[in-house]
Design a protein around this motif. Structure first.
Motif, PDB file in Angstrom:
ATOM      1  N   LEU A 105      -5.203   7.340  -1.039  1.00 46.59           N
ATOM      2  CA  LEU A 105      -4.437   6.292  -1.536  1.00 46.59           C
ATOM      3  C   LEU A 105      -3.810   6.519  -2.853  1.00 46.59           C
ATOM      4  N   LYS A 106      -2.664   5.928  -3.021  1.00 46.78           N
ATOM      5  CA  LYS A 106      -1.966   6.239  -4.280  1.00 46.78           C
ATOM      6  C   LYS A 106      -1.916   4.877  -5.097  1.00 46.78           C
ATOM      7  N   SER A 107      -1.580   3.744  -4.365  1.00 47.86           N
ATOM      8  CA  SER A 107      -1.660   2.557  -4.982  1.00 47.86           C
ATOM      9  C   SER A 107      -1.722   1.363  -4.038  1.00 47.86           C
ATOM     10  N   VAL A 122       0.815  -1.196  -0.098  1.00 43.58           N
ATOM     11  CA  VAL A 122       0.058   0.099   0.121  1.00 43.58           C
ATOM     12  C   VAL A 122       1.038   1.172   0.050  1.00 43.58           C
ATOM     13  N   GLU A 123       0.494   2.093  -0.974  1.00 46.27           N
ATOM     14  CA  GLU A 123       1.316   3.352  -0.800  1.00 46.27           C
ATOM     15  C   GLU A 123       0.358   4.404  -0.708  1.00 46.27           C
ATOM     16  N   TYR A 124       0.485   5.500   0.051  1.00 47.04           N
ATOM     17  CA  TYR A 124      -0.651   6.478   0.497  1.00 47.04           C
ATOM     18  C   TYR A 124       0.162   7.635   0.986  1.00 47.04           C
ATOM     19  N   ILE A 166       3.478  -2.779   4.178  1.00 48.72           N
ATOM     20  CA  ILE A 166       2.787  -4.055   3.908  1.00 48.72           C
ATOM     21  C   ILE A 166       1.761  -4.481   4.840  1.00 48.72           C
ATOM     22  N   ALA A 167       0.446  -4.795   4.393  1.00 47.47           N
ATOM     23  CA  ALA A 167      -0.427  -5.023   5.306  1.00 47.47           C
ATOM     24  C   ALA A 167      -1.378  -5.941   4.583  1.00 47.47           C
ATOM     25  N   VAL A 168      -2.604  -6.256   5.425  1.00 52.00           N
ATOM     26  CA  VAL A 168      -3.867  -6.839   4.965  1.00 52.00           C
ATOM     27  C   VAL A 168      -4.769  -6.059   5.445  1.00 52.00           C
ATOM     28  N   VAL A 169      -5.779  -5.886   4.531  1.00 54.84           N
ATOM     29  CA  VAL A 169      -7.225  -4.972   4.906  1.00 54.84           C
ATOM     30  C   VAL A 169      -7.928  -5.275   5.922  1.00 54.84           C
ATOM     31  N   GLU A 170      -8.117  -4.588   6.914  1.00 55.40           N
ATOM     32  CA  GLU A 170      -8.817  -5.042   8.253  1.00 55.40           C
ATOM     33  C   GLU A 170     -10.143  -4.676   7.909  1.00 55.40           C
ATOM     34  N   ARG A 171     -10.694  -3.587   7.155  1.00 56.62           N
ATOM     35  CA  ARG A 171     -11.857  -2.902   7.545  1.00 56.62           C
ATOM     36  C   ARG A 171     -12.167  -1.921   6.153  1.00 56.62           C
TER      37      ARG A 171
END
Length: 113
Positions: free
Chosen positions: A107-109, A65-67, A77-82
């Protein structure tokens, strides 16, 4: 002409000094110039981000994730929680106790690993 005045630039050497306040101001200006604007994504790019985010949410897949935050891009580097559609925010779980919440417009990418 005296020897004192023939030293060319050495006459002004005493005025070359940098105070700590000057150095701090220069560093602050350089950091300010490195700032970037938030990303502007169109509908198609937002839809692609949503597809990858929903796959991560459904199957607990890790993603890159790049934001944008405070003028800089950050990566994780993560997992979508909600995904909260009302407040337009996505929560990412980086570790067992670390949750990062980002607005969708910042969010960029989002990429699969």
């Amino acid at each position: 002409m005296s020897d004192y005045l023939r030293r060319e630039n050495l006459l002004w050497e005493g005025s070359r000094m940098m105070l700590p306040e000057h150095k701090q101001a220069i560093r602050a200006q350089n950091e300010y110039e490195k700032r970037v604007n938030p990303p502007l994504l169109d509908e198609q790019e937002l839809e692609e981000l949503g597809i990858v985010a929903m796959e991560s949410l459904s199957y607990s897949l890790p993603i890159h994730v790049e934001y944008w935050e405070d003028g800089y891009y950050k990566k994780l580097i993560a997992v979508v929680e909600r995904v909260n559609e009302q407040s337009k925010q996505v929560s990412f779980r980086e570790g067992p106790e670390s949750i990062v919440t980002v607005e969708i417009q910042k969010l960029k990418s989002i990429e699969r690993i």
